[in-house]
Structures are given as structure tokens and as C-alpha cells.
Write a protein that holds these residues in place. Sequence first.
Motif, PDB file in Angstrom:
ATOM      1  N   HIS A  30      -5.779 -21.778  -9.741  1.00 43.68           N
ATOM      2  CA  HIS A  30      -6.082 -21.111  -7.797  1.00 43.68           C
ATOM      3  C   HIS A  30      -6.150 -19.349  -8.125  1.00 43.68           C
ATOM      4  CE1 HIS A  30      -5.167 -25.387  -7.987  1.00 43.68           C
ATOM      5  NE2 HIS A  30      -5.347 -25.446  -7.003  1.00 43.68           N
ATOM      6  N   LEU A  31      -5.704 -18.753  -8.954  1.00 42.94           N
ATOM      7  CA  LEU A  31      -5.474 -17.257  -8.355  1.00 42.94           C
ATOM      8  C   LEU A  31      -7.048 -16.431  -9.122  1.00 42.94           C
ATOM      9  CD1 LEU A  31      -1.844 -15.735  -9.195  1.00 42.94           C
ATOM     10  CD2 LEU A  31      -2.911 -16.421  -7.002  1.00 42.94           C
ATOM     11  N   GLY A  32      -7.422 -17.701 -10.313  1.00 40.93           N
ATOM     12  CA  GLY A  32      -8.671 -17.427 -11.207  1.00 40.93           C
ATOM     13  C   GLY A  32      -8.232 -16.246 -12.683  1.00 40.93           C
ATOM     14  N   TYR A  33      -7.265 -16.508 -12.457  1.00 40.06           N
ATOM     15  CA  TYR A  33      -6.580 -15.118 -14.440  1.00 40.06           C
ATOM     16  C   TYR A  33      -5.833 -16.456 -15.442  1.00 40.06           C
ATOM     17  CZ  TYR A  33      -6.678 -11.108 -11.321  1.00 40.06           C
ATOM     18  OH  TYR A  33      -7.422 -10.280 -10.777  1.00 40.06           O
ATOM     19  N   LYS A  34      -6.303 -16.293 -15.931  1.00 40.47           N
ATOM     20  CA  LYS A  34      -5.327 -16.536 -17.997  1.00 40.47           C
ATOM     21  C   LYS A  34      -4.005 -15.686 -18.502  1.00 40.47           C
ATOM     22  CE  LYS A  34     -10.368 -17.799 -18.571  1.00 40.47           C
ATOM     23  NZ  LYS A  34     -11.010 -17.503 -17.195  1.00 40.47           N
ATOM     24  N   THR A  35      -3.582 -15.965 -18.717  1.00 36.61           N
ATOM     25  CA  THR A  35      -2.954 -15.276 -19.836  1.00 36.61           C
ATOM     26  C   THR A  35      -3.642 -14.333 -20.672  1.00 36.61           C
ATOM     27  OG1 THR A  35      -2.369 -17.195 -21.220  1.00 36.61           O
ATOM     28  CG2 THR A  35      -0.939 -16.910 -19.658  1.00 36.61           C
ATOM     29  N   ASP A  36      -4.801 -13.813 -21.097  1.00 36.64           N
ATOM     30  CA  ASP A  36      -5.820 -13.876 -21.888  1.00 36.64           C
ATOM     31  C   ASP A  36      -6.386 -13.046 -21.130  1.00 36.64           C
ATOM     32  OD1 ASP A  36      -7.374 -15.030 -21.572  1.00 36.64           O
ATOM     33  OD2 ASP A  36      -7.735 -16.352 -23.226  1.00 36.64           O
ATOM     34  N   ASP A  37      -6.125 -12.426 -20.058  1.00 33.91           N
ATOM     35  CA  ASP A  37      -6.499 -11.429 -19.370  1.00 33.91           C
ATOM     36  C   ASP A  37      -6.065  -9.782 -18.444  1.00 33.91           C
ATOM     37  OD1 ASP A  37      -8.457 -12.918 -18.786  1.00 33.91           O
ATOM     38  OD2 ASP A  37      -7.823 -13.528 -16.197  1.00 33.91           O
ATOM     39  N   GLY A  38      -5.068  -9.964 -19.847  1.00 38.36           N
ATOM     40  CA  GLY A  38      -3.890  -8.805 -19.734  1.00 38.36           C
ATOM     41  C   GLY A  38      -3.279  -8.506 -18.529  1.00 38.36           C
ATOM     42  N   LEU A  39      -2.485  -8.908 -18.101  1.00 44.90           N
ATOM     43  CA  LEU A  39      -1.655  -9.469 -16.676  1.00 44.90           C
ATOM     44  C   LEU A  39      -0.443  -8.291 -16.829  1.00 44.90           C
ATOM     45  CD1 LEU A  39      -1.202 -12.984 -16.916  1.00 44.90           C
ATOM     46  CD2 LEU A  39      -2.640 -11.423 -15.949  1.00 44.90           C
ATOM     47  N   PRO A  40      -0.126  -8.140 -18.262  1.00 39.37           N
ATOM     48  CA  PRO A  40       0.634  -7.093 -18.454  1.00 39.37           C
ATOM     49  C   PRO A  40      -0.350  -5.799 -18.201  1.00 39.37           C
ATOM     50  CG  PRO A  40       1.402  -8.399 -20.498  1.00 39.37           C
ATOM     51  CD  PRO A  40      -0.246  -8.703 -19.519  1.00 39.37           C
ATOM     52  N   GLU A  41      -1.618  -5.067 -18.093  1.00 45.73           N
ATOM     53  CA  GLU A  41      -1.762  -3.791 -17.768  1.00 45.73           C
ATOM     54  C   GLU A  41      -2.194  -4.575 -16.422  1.00 45.73           C
ATOM     55  OE1 GLU A  41      -3.007  -5.838 -20.372  1.00 45.73           O
ATOM     56  OE2 GLU A  41      -1.731  -4.666 -21.731  1.00 45.73           O
ATOM     57  N   LEU A  42      -2.482  -4.897 -15.682  1.00 49.31           N
ATOM     58  CA  LEU A  42      -3.093  -5.045 -14.597  1.00 49.31           C
ATOM     59  C   LEU A  42      -1.603  -5.885 -13.267  1.00 49.31           C
ATOM     60  CD1 LEU A  42      -6.085  -8.164 -14.948  1.00 49.31           C
ATOM     61  CD2 LEU A  42      -6.140  -5.568 -14.348  1.00 49.31           C
ATOM     62  N   PHE A  43      -0.896  -6.334 -14.137  1.00 46.16           N
ATOM     63  CA  PHE A  43       0.174  -6.793 -12.138  1.00 46.16           C
ATOM     64  C   PHE A  43       1.518  -6.129 -13.129  1.00 46.16           C
ATOM     65  CE2 PHE A  43      -3.543  -9.284 -11.811  1.00 46.16           C
ATOM     66  CZ  PHE A  43      -3.824  -8.832 -10.760  1.00 46.16           C
ATOM     67  N   GLY A  44       2.034  -5.623 -14.862  1.00 44.95           N
ATOM     68  CA  GLY A  44       3.358  -5.511 -14.987  1.00 44.95           C
ATOM     69  C   GLY A  44       3.994  -4.481 -14.226  1.00 44.95           C
ATOM     70  N   ASP A  45       3.295  -3.484 -13.234  1.00 43.72           N
ATOM     71  CA  ASP A  45       3.875  -2.352 -12.860  1.00 43.72           C
ATOM     72  C   ASP A  45       4.565  -2.960 -10.913  1.00 43.72           C
ATOM     73  OD1 ASP A  45       1.200  -2.499 -11.861  1.00 43.72           O
ATOM     74  OD2 ASP A  45       1.717  -0.241 -11.219  1.00 43.72           O
ATOM     75  N   VAL A  46       4.019  -4.280 -10.974  1.00 42.65           N
ATOM     76  CA  VAL A  46       4.160  -4.968  -9.871  1.00 42.65           C
ATOM     77  C   VAL A  46       5.635  -4.766  -9.309  1.00 42.65           C
ATOM     78  CG1 VAL A  46       4.116  -6.955  -7.609  1.00 42.65           C
ATOM     79  CG2 VAL A  46       2.159  -6.221  -9.504  1.00 42.65           C
ATOM     80  N   GLN A  47       7.020  -4.436  -8.152  1.00 41.45           N
ATOM     81  CA  GLN A  47       8.045  -4.493  -7.999  1.00 41.45           C
ATOM     82  C   GLN A  47       7.565  -5.230  -6.109  1.00 41.45           C
ATOM     83  OE1 GLN A  47       9.123  -0.396  -7.600  1.00 41.45           O
ATOM     84  NE2 GLN A  47       8.550   0.172  -9.814  1.00 41.45           N
ATOM     85  N   VAL A  48       6.801  -5.347  -5.501  1.00 44.28           N
ATOM     86  CA  VAL A  48       6.763  -5.743  -4.621  1.00 44.28           C
ATOM     87  C   VAL A  48       5.757  -7.048  -4.612  1.00 44.28           C
ATOM     88  CG1 VAL A  48       7.191  -5.594  -2.173  1.00 44.28           C
ATOM     89  CG2 VAL A  48       8.083  -4.193  -3.190  1.00 44.28           C
ATOM     90  N   VAL A  49       5.659  -8.267  -3.902  1.00 45.84           N
ATOM     91  CA  VAL A  49       4.626  -8.751  -3.632  1.00 45.84           C
ATOM     92  C   VAL A  49       4.781  -9.548  -2.190  1.00 45.84           C
ATOM     93  CG1 VAL A  49       3.594 -11.254  -3.770  1.00 45.84           C
ATOM     94  CG2 VAL A  49       4.535  -9.822  -6.120  1.00 45.84           C
ATOM     95  N   VAL A  50       4.038  -9.333  -1.060  1.00 51.47           N
ATOM     96  CA  VAL A  50       4.093 -10.241   0.421  1.00 51.47           C
ATOM     97  C   VAL A  50       2.650 -10.819   0.258  1.00 51.47           C
ATOM     98  CG1 VAL A  50       3.915  -8.327   2.444  1.00 51.47           C
ATOM     99  CG2 VAL A  50       4.280  -6.615   0.610  1.00 51.47           C
ATOM    100  N   ILE A  51       3.701 -11.924   1.177  1.00 53.11           N
ATOM    101  CA  ILE A  51       2.161 -12.687   1.002  1.00 53.11           C
ATOM    102  C   ILE A  51       2.456 -12.871   2.169  1.00 53.11           C
ATOM    103  CG2 ILE A  51       3.291 -13.807  -1.292  1.00 53.11           C
ATOM    104  CD1 ILE A  51       4.533 -15.915  -0.151  1.00 53.11           C
ATOM    105  N   GLY A  52       1.741 -13.812   3.486  1.00 50.48           N
ATOM    106  CA  GLY A  52       0.649 -14.013   4.293  1.00 50.48           C
ATOM    107  C   GLY A  52      -0.017 -15.052   4.059  1.00 50.48           C
ATOM    108  N   GLY A  53      -0.164 -15.241   5.626  1.00 48.53           N
ATOM    109  CA  GLY A  53      -1.009 -16.712   5.878  1.00 48.53           C
ATOM    110  C   GLY A  53      -2.873 -16.525   5.534  1.00 48.53           C
ATOM    111  N   SER A  54      -2.840 -15.075   6.463  1.00 48.12           N
ATOM    112  CA  SER A  54      -4.584 -14.871   6.497  1.00 48.12           C
ATOM    113  C   SER A  54      -4.972 -14.162   5.117  1.00 48.12           C
ATOM    114  CB  SER A  54      -4.408 -14.572   8.105  1.00 48.12           C
ATOM    115  OG  SER A  54      -5.794 -13.567   8.249  1.00 48.12           O
ATOM    116  N   PRO A  55      -6.303 -14.133   5.069  1.00 52.23           N
ATOM    117  CA  PRO A  55      -6.820 -13.035   3.902  1.00 52.23           C
ATOM    118  C   PRO A  55      -7.006 -11.782   4.881  1.00 52.23           C
ATOM    119  CG  PRO A  55      -7.811 -15.311   4.075  1.00 52.23           C
ATOM    120  CD  PRO A  55      -6.688 -15.631   4.843  1.00 52.23           C
TER     121      PRO A  55
END
Length: 142
Positions: free
Chosen positions: A32-57
Motif C-alpha cells: 500500500h505504500l509502494g516500497y519494498k525492503t530492497d528499495d534502500g529504505l535506510p537511505e531514504l527514511f533512516g533519519d526520520v524522527q517524527v511521523v505526522v499522519i492525517g486523513g486528507s492527502p
Amino acid sequence: MDGVPDSKRPRFNSNGLPNPHLSDMSRDNLYHLGYKTDDGLPELFGDVQVVVIGGSPNRMKSFALFLADQMKLSQNEIEEMDKTKTDRFSIFKVRQVLSISHGMGVPSVTILLHELCKLLRYAKCDNPCIIRIGTSGGIGKL
């Protein structure tokens, strides 16, 4: 589990949850997110400290643009913050903050949180904080 042979003991994944199939997987697909574990996730998202979620795109894009303005991001950084890969959820990365839409209703939020937690784990994020913003139902006078 004294007396239980090793072959009968439950296997645990990296989150400590029993699932005997995870140790045999060479790749996980966060459909549903469109990512796979071999997409380089540590390089893309490894520095994330805060995730803010909400309903509307649109609300989450507006929130990401607000953060970009407050952080004084360059035009190039603003153009690169859209990490959306499917039409199910929108994802915007503003430096160490992810702004993600979850749609409407508990089933949609559940799907997002399931894949988001896996994404953060595969990206090797260090104890990120997840915050939900937006409206909620309530009980009041009619």
C-alpha cells in the motif's frame, strides 16, 4: 517453555512478534505504500524522527509545505519531498519529518500503521514519534 523442543518453539521477527514465515523471507513488499525492503529504505527514511499522519492527502501536503516554509527549504528540497508511490497514501518527507495521509476510517488507518511500522523498522529509524493530526468525531448536543 521448558521441555519444548526448539523445532516447536515460535520464531520471532525483529520486532519480537512470533511469525515463523518472516525468517524465511528474502524481501518484504509494503504494497500500500509502494516500497519494498530492497528499495534502500535506510537511505531514504533512516533519519526520520517524527511521523505526522492525517486523513486528507491535501492536508498532509499542506502540512509538509508549511514545514518546508518554516525550515526554509530550498526549491530543490521542496520538489524532492514527495515520496508517494501509490494512490492509496500520500507521503512527504521534510528532512526528518514524514507527513502521511491515512484516509478515512479505522481500516485505512490500520493498514497504514501496519506498513508504516514495518517501513520505519526496515529503515532502521531510531525510536520515531508518531503523531496524528486532524479532526475526530465526538459526542455533543444535537
